[in-house]
Design an enzyme around this catalytic site. Structure first.
Site, PDB file in Angstrom:
ATOM      1  CB  SER A 102      -0.957  -0.042   1.201  1.00 26.64           C
ATOM      2  OG  SER A 102      -2.005   0.871   1.063  1.00 26.64           O
ATOM      3  CG  HIS A 254      -5.678  -2.622   0.410  1.00 31.10           C
ATOM      4  ND1 HIS A 254      -5.014  -2.183  -0.724  1.00 31.10           N
ATOM      5  CD2 HIS A 254      -5.088  -1.968   1.461  1.00 31.10           C
ATOM      6  CE1 HIS A 254      -4.077  -1.297  -0.381  1.00 31.10           C
ATOM      7  NE2 HIS A 254      -4.102  -1.165   0.931  1.00 31.10           N
TER       8      HIS A 254
END
Length: 273
Positions: A102, A254
């Site tokens: 991320s 994610h």
């Protein structure tokens, strides 16, 4: 989250105490960089696998996890990258592989841009990309008295479990230990001051023309159901980075290190060996 064989330590870098966990042996080094509002915990399921093939170094970034929440550090991606480059030097490493998740992906890319000779291979997991800097009005507002309280109430408008639901495809993987781990920093007042400084200092993500100059071999791995950083970001990154390839996983969100640890480990092995 220290696992068997890992050393836990605080290392002084750039006048800050950074918490890290590591295993040093005669195997190739690999540095793990987590994302926004996270910590070493992000990698808890792949660290035991990596330990079989690598010298593993994981670190809580300044402002996050157990690391210092400095009121003087400039929380820009470039400064984060410089701190990480200084951090790996404390282990007497001339270079390392990097796995970054991320927001950590932007930090890793800055490291490759600033010191490509220090980065052997990059593995970007659902990396942030193409975000612009915060709007000036929001940055100016951050200097208002009690803005940290506003940030506190904004974050606490949702339960931690709700945030976790957003980063998982398979919600059944969410457990009480995970909820407790992600709740812990939200109880620290200094955490919110770090977030405000990140809001002020975070430059926009690297531009395509900057990415096109990064020639470090890069593996990009993505969850096709990522609702935080959509797959189209990964598809654009693989176009802009001159030496990159993209692997995607169906029914994966994610927090890909929790949902696909074994396949990611195999992807990393194939990429770096």
């Amino acid at each position: 989250m220290s696992g068997a064989g890992l050393t836990e330590s605080y290392i002084r870098v750039a006048n800050m105490d950074l918490y890290c966990e590591y295993l040093l042996n005669d195997k190739p080094p690999i540095l793990l960089i987590h994302g926004f509002a996270s910590s070493i915990y992000t990698f808890r399921r792949i660290i035991p696998l990596l330990m079989e093939q690598f010298s593993v170094i994981s670190v809580d970034l300044p402002g996050f996890g157990k690391s210092e929440k400095s009121n003087s550090f400039v929380y820009s991606f470039e400064n984060y990258a410089k701190v990480m480059l200084e951090f790996i030097q404390t282990f007497n490493l001339s270079s390392t592989h990097i796995v970054a998740h991320s927001m950590g992906g932007q930090i890793a890319l800055h490291m490759a841009r600033l010191a490509p000779e220090k980065v052997n291979k990059l593995i970007l997991l659902c990396s942030s990309g193409y975000l612009k800097r915060a709007k000036k009005l929001l940055i100016y507002s951050s200097y208002l008295p009690f803005f940290d309280r506003m940030v506190y109430y904004y974050i606490h408008r949702k339960d931690v479990k709700d945030y976790l639901h957003n980063v998982f495809f398979n919600k059944e993987l969410i457990c009480e230990e995970m909820i407790d781990e992600f709740s812990r920093p939200l109880a620290e007042k200094r955490f919110y001051k770090s977030l405000i400084r990140l809001l002020r200092h975070r430059e926009g993500d690297l531009l395509p023309k900057q990415l096109q100059k990064i020639d470090v071999p890069t593996l990009i791995i993505w969850g096709e159901e990522d609702r935080v950083v959509p797959l189209h970001v990964g598809k654009q990154l693989v176009k802009d980075l001159p030496n990159a390839q993209l692997i995607t996983y169906e029914k994966t969100g994610h927090l890909i290190t929790e949902e696909r640890p074994e396949p990611i480990f195999q992807n990393i092995l194939t990429h770096v060996m």
